[in-house]
Design a protein around this motif. Structure first.
Motif, PDB file in Angstrom:
ATOM      1  N   UNK A 147       0.917  -1.303  -0.118  1.00 31.40           N
ATOM      2  CA  UNK A 147      -0.007   0.208  -0.156  1.00 31.40           C
ATOM      3  C   UNK A 147       0.961   1.210  -0.073  1.00 31.40           C
ATOM      4  N   UNK A 148       0.610   2.280  -0.828  1.00 30.00           N
ATOM      5  CA  UNK A 148       1.084   3.584  -0.956  1.00 30.00           C
ATOM      6  C   UNK A 148       0.214   4.503  -0.220  1.00 30.00           C
ATOM      7  N   UNK A 149       0.396   5.210   0.891  1.00 28.28           N
ATOM      8  CA  UNK A 149      -0.413   6.141   1.538  1.00 28.28           C
ATOM      9  C   UNK A 149      -0.020   7.276   1.680  1.00 28.28           C
ATOM     10  N   UNK A 150      -0.250   8.435   0.810  1.00 25.72           N
ATOM     11  CA  UNK A 150       0.113   9.720   0.836  1.00 25.72           C
ATOM     12  C   UNK A 150      -0.821  10.525   0.376  1.00 25.72           C
ATOM     13  N   UNK A 151      -1.111  11.759   0.920  1.00 29.42           N
ATOM     14  CA  UNK A 151      -2.069  12.591   0.430  1.00 29.42           C
ATOM     15  C   UNK A 151      -1.428  13.472  -1.069  1.00 29.42           C
TER      16      UNK A 151
ATOM     17  N   UNK B 124      -0.928  13.163  -4.407  1.00 35.02           N
ATOM     18  CA  UNK B 124      -0.912  12.365  -5.821  1.00 35.02           C
ATOM     19  C   UNK B 124       0.278  12.054  -6.575  1.00 35.02           C
ATOM     20  N   UNK B 125       1.213  13.187  -6.671  1.00 38.10           N
ATOM     21  CA  UNK B 125       2.354  13.002  -7.356  1.00 38.10           C
ATOM     22  C   UNK B 125       3.132  12.032  -6.933  1.00 38.10           C
ATOM     23  N   UNK B 126       3.304  11.990  -5.489  1.00 38.77           N
ATOM     24  CA  UNK B 126       4.252  10.779  -4.942  1.00 38.77           C
ATOM     25  C   UNK B 126       3.804   9.520  -4.915  1.00 38.77           C
ATOM     26  N   UNK B 127       2.191   9.414  -4.507  1.00 39.85           N
ATOM     27  CA  UNK B 127       1.477   8.216  -5.016  1.00 39.85           C
ATOM     28  C   UNK B 127       1.861   7.549  -6.533  1.00 39.85           C
ATOM     29  N   UNK B 128       1.799   8.448  -7.383  1.00 38.97           N
ATOM     30  CA  UNK B 128       2.063   7.925  -8.984  1.00 38.97           C
ATOM     31  C   UNK B 128       3.358   7.436  -9.074  1.00 38.97           C
ATOM     32  N   UNK B 129       4.468   8.366  -8.489  1.00 40.21           N
ATOM     33  CA  UNK B 129       5.655   8.171  -8.695  1.00 40.21           C
ATOM     34  C   UNK B 129       6.201   6.639  -7.996  1.00 40.21           C
TER      35      UNK B 129
ATOM     36  N   UNK C  12      12.162  11.718   2.563  1.00 44.39           N
ATOM     37  CA  UNK C  12      11.638  12.554   1.491  1.00 44.39           C
ATOM     38  C   UNK C  12      12.565  13.821   1.143  1.00 44.39           C
ATOM     39  N   UNK C  13      13.051  13.882   0.150  1.00 51.20           N
ATOM     40  CA  UNK C  13      12.419  13.533  -1.326  1.00 51.20           C
ATOM     41  C   UNK C  13      12.912  12.060  -1.509  1.00 51.20           C
ATOM     42  N   UNK C  14      12.045  11.376  -1.680  1.00 48.32           N
ATOM     43  CA  UNK C  14      12.474   9.970  -1.975  1.00 48.32           C
ATOM     44  C   UNK C  14      13.265   9.203  -3.276  1.00 48.32           C
ATOM     45  N   UNK C  15      14.335   8.712  -2.975  1.00 47.48           N
ATOM     46  CA  UNK C  15      15.188   8.196  -4.025  1.00 47.48           C
ATOM     47  C   UNK C  15      14.404   6.784  -4.391  1.00 47.48           C
ATOM     48  N   UNK C  16      14.053   6.626  -5.392  1.00 42.70           N
ATOM     49  CA  UNK C  16      13.205   4.936  -5.686  1.00 42.70           C
ATOM     50  C   UNK C  16      14.264   4.043  -5.593  1.00 42.70           C
TER      51      UNK C  16
END
Length: 221
Positions: free
Chosen positions: A5-9, A11-16, A104-108
């Motif tokens: 689950x990716x839980x974040x308000x 949207x850009x972070x969720x999609x990334x 954050x910022x998150x490095x994939x």
């Protein structure tokens, strides 16, 4: 295949994160806040949750506390997403029962490495069906039980002991120990392992952990 689950308000972070996690082979479900997360868990229990700390309606700490207080869901791994230098959020998250945090910022690539390590850790710490009565590991409480007495260990000492204990008589190399317990994005030396082994032996006794010279360590059955 692990479900995340990716839980974040945001949207850009969720999609990334969804894009990078799916590219790495994970099943991904996104949630815009903690309330939605808890609702979706009822029908789609994940193996791990990437959980933002600061969210409207219900923050990440509340979500974590809710899950850890539930017998049905307290085995879900939780990795918090925190703003850089938010030490209080990181501490609060771990105290609430979180398993790790990523700033954050998150490095994939770093995030994927941390997730892989967490999921491996969950697999190796499954109860040993032939575990001895005199010595047990309680993963939920982060304590070891020796001769009926609970012994609380610092986080890394516990993870190291749990790793060795998961496969009695199996020799874990230093590289495997470093990657599983400390992760690939944190630079530590061999001396770090030796110090933690020494501290464990002081607390549980010398007979349980054997040094295999030039290779690593094993837990004696």
């Amino acid at each position: 295949m692990a479900k995340i689950f990716v839980v974040d308000d945001d949207e850009d972070i969720r999609e990334l994160l969804k894009y990078n996690l799916e590219k790495s082979g994970y099943i991904v479900i996104t949630c815009e806040n903690g309330v939605v997360c808890l609702e979706k868990i009822k029908t789609h229990k994940p193996d791990l949750i990437l959980l933002d700390v600061m969210m409207p309606e219900m923050d990440g700490i509340e979500v974590c506390e809710n899950l850890k207080s539930s017998q049905e869901n307290n085995d879900i791994l939780i990795c918090f997403l925190t703003a850089r230098n938010e030490d209080y959020s990181q501490i609060a998250g771990l105290e609430a029962g979180g398993d790790d945090y990523v700033a954050k910022p998150i490095k994939p690539k770093v995030l994927i490495s941390r997730i892989n390590a967490l999921l491996r850790r969950k697999e190796i710490v499954k109860p040993n069906p032939a575990e001895a009565i005199e010595f047990q590991i309680n993963r939920e409480k982060y304590v070891m039980v020796k001769d009926g007495q609970e012994i609380h260990l610092p986080r890394k000492e516990f993870e190291l002991l749990a790793l060795l204990y998961s496969r009695p008589n199996h020799v874990f190399t230093r590289d495997v120990i470093l990657e599983t317990v400390w992760g690939t994005d944190i630079i530590v030396g061999d001396r770090t392992i030796d110090v933690h082994i020494r501290k464990l032996r002081e607390k549980i006794g010398d007979k349980y952990i054997t040094t295999v010279k030039g290779i690593g360590y094993k837990f004696n059955d």
